[in-house]
Design a protein around this motif. Structure first.
Motif, short mmCIF file in Angstrom:
data_model
loop_
_atom_site.label_atom_id
_atom_site.label_comp_id
_atom_site.label_asym_id
_atom_site.label_seq_id
_atom_site.Cartn_x
_atom_site.Cartn_y
_atom_site.Cartn_z
N ASP A 98 -3.97 3.97 -2.08
CA ASP A 98 -3.21 3.49 -3.23
C ASP A 98 -2.53 2.16 -2.88
O ASP A 98 -2.08 1.95 -1.75
CB ASP A 98 -2.14 4.51 -3.64
N ALA B 194 -9.24 -3.57 -5.28
CA ALA B 194 -10.45 -2.76 -5.49
C ALA B 194 -10.96 -2.21 -4.16
O ALA B 194 -11.41 -1.06 -4.08
CB ALA B 194 -11.52 -3.60 -6.18
N ALA B 195 -10.92 -3.03 -3.10
CA ALA B 195 -11.37 -2.58 -1.78
C ALA B 195 -10.49 -1.46 -1.25
O ALA B 195 -10.98 -0.49 -0.64
CB ALA B 195 -11.39 -3.76 -0.81
N VAL C 230 -8.72 -2.94 5.91
CA VAL C 230 -9.22 -3.44 4.62
C VAL C 230 -8.60 -4.80 4.29
O VAL C 230 -9.30 -5.77 3.99
CB VAL C 230 -8.91 -2.44 3.48
N HIS D 296 -8.77 0.64 -3.13
CA HIS D 296 -9.09 1.82 -3.96
C HIS D 296 -10.38 2.48 -3.46
O HIS D 296 -10.46 3.71 -3.38
CB HIS D 296 -9.22 1.39 -5.42
N GLU D 297 -11.37 1.66 -3.14
CA GLU D 297 -12.64 2.18 -2.65
C GLU D 297 -12.45 2.96 -1.35
O GLU D 297 -13.16 3.94 -1.08
CB GLU D 297 -13.62 1.03 -2.43
N ALA D 298 -11.47 2.53 -0.54
CA ALA D 298 -11.17 3.20 0.73
C ALA D 298 -10.24 4.39 0.55
O ALA D 298 -9.85 5.04 1.54
CB ALA D 298 -10.55 2.20 1.71
N GLY D 299 -9.84 4.69 -0.70
CA GLY D 299 -8.96 5.82 -0.96
C GLY D 299 -7.50 5.54 -0.67
O GLY D 299 -6.73 6.47 -0.42
N THR E 17 0.83 -1.20 0.00
CA THR E 17 0.00 0.00 0.00
C THR E 17 0.87 1.26 0.00
O THR E 17 2.01 1.26 0.45
CB THR E 17 -0.94 0.04 1.21
#
Length: 320
Positions: free
Chosen positions: A285, A277-278, A199, A280-283, A154
């Motif tokens: 990278d 994807a999860a 996440v 990314h959804e949480a903002g 991340t």
């Protein structure tokens, strides 16, 4: 000499475990971020970490680093104890460090429940040793990597190290543009990986918080704990532009400087797209940087170069 013990010396420390206890689910092991203890029907995760460098953010960094280790094991950081050593009677430093600890703990919803403070005149700089505790529904170990797992990182490499360069070594950065230095200073605000872990724990077989020695050492610790070979593509590892500029100016490798702020995770191949994807959804990278390979001996291969021993953090030479 600054830094972690070499593997042989550390092995001696890890071998001294006192009385046996059946409620110790995970005890001292190379590469593991924390201990796991059975307490009734729950798992208590405990980790301790000292910090003496990066003076301007000592208290807040100490909180984040300790909480990161607990979060990387799938737990929710909840309680902290701290030991503060001061080289002299300096009320301003004491106020600054403890104020940072208080603010950082409050921002994470973690309670400081005790500790100790004293003067230690032989020290050259203030030092904080922090212990974090939290409860986990399911403990996620460093060594849980399975052959075929994909490796996810991340945010990026060298986040903490870049912030240290921008503050402790600002006068030595030469021609680096002010915009990159000022951007890097704010990397200290991104050291926590508690959101990242919240996440990834739903997908990961293993998680690890790269600290001293950066992404390279973090990956080697995962490889050693799992007894596997990890293969990584250097170009796949995200490195921010400000990190590249500052590291080039100081002659250090972004993948081998303090890495707090990033989280490493091993994710089964059939779940890696959902995990990314999860995030990314949480903002947050993140990138898929490599994979785990079954092998006779643990190692880290970066672009074909094989490493078996963790390198010394590149920043230590700058302090000596």
């Amino acid at each position: 000499m600054i830094g972690k013990l070499d593997p042989e010396a550390l092995g001696l420390v890890l071998s001294r475990t006192g009385a046996s206890d059946d409620d110790v689910l995970v005890g001292p092991r190379y590469g593991e971020d924390a201990a796991a203890l059975r307490v009734g029907d729950e798992t208590l995760v405990v980790s301790s970490d000292p910090l003496s460098l990066a003076r301007k953010r000592l208290g807040s960094l100490a909180v984040d680093v300790a909480c990161n280790d607990v979060a990387a094991c799938g737990a929710n950081p909840r309680w902290l104890t701290n030991v503060v050593f001061l080289p002299d009677d300096d009320p301003e430093t004491l106020d600054a460090v403890t104020g940072q600890i208080d603010a950082a703990a409050e921002s994470l919803g973690v309670s400081v429940v005790g500790g100790h403070a004293e003067y230690a005149p032989d020290l050259s700089r203030p030092t904080v040793s922090m212990t974090c505790m939290g409860l986990a529904d399911e403990f996620v170990p460093t060594g849980g990597v399975n052959p075929g797992d994909r490796l996810v990182l991340t945010k990026g490499a060298g986040i903490e190290g870049t912030a240290i360069l921008a503050t402790d070594f600002r006068d030595e950065l030469g021609e680096v543009a002010d915009e990159h230095v000022e951007s890097a200073e704010h990397f200290f605000d991104e050291i926590s990986v508690v959101p990242d872990a919240n996440v990834l724990r739903e997908y990961a077989t293993a998680m690890h918080d790269p600290t001293e020695g950066g992404v390279v050492s973090g990956l080697l610790e995962m490889a050693s704990a799992a007894g596997l070979r990890l293969a990584v593509d250097r170009d796949a590892v995200p490195v921010r532009e400000s990190t590249r500029r500052l590291c080039d100016a100081m002659g250090v490798d972004p993948l081998s400087i303090f890495g707090s702020g990033a989280l490493l995770a091993a994710v089964p191949e059939d779940r890696v797209e959902a995990a990314l994807a999860a995030l990314h959804e949480a903002g947050i990278d993140a990138a898929d940087v490599g994979r785990a390979v079954d092998a006779d001996q643990s190692a880290l291969a970066i672009d074909g170069e094989e490493l078996r021993e963790p390198p010394r953090d590149d920043l230590y030479a700058l302090w000596e």
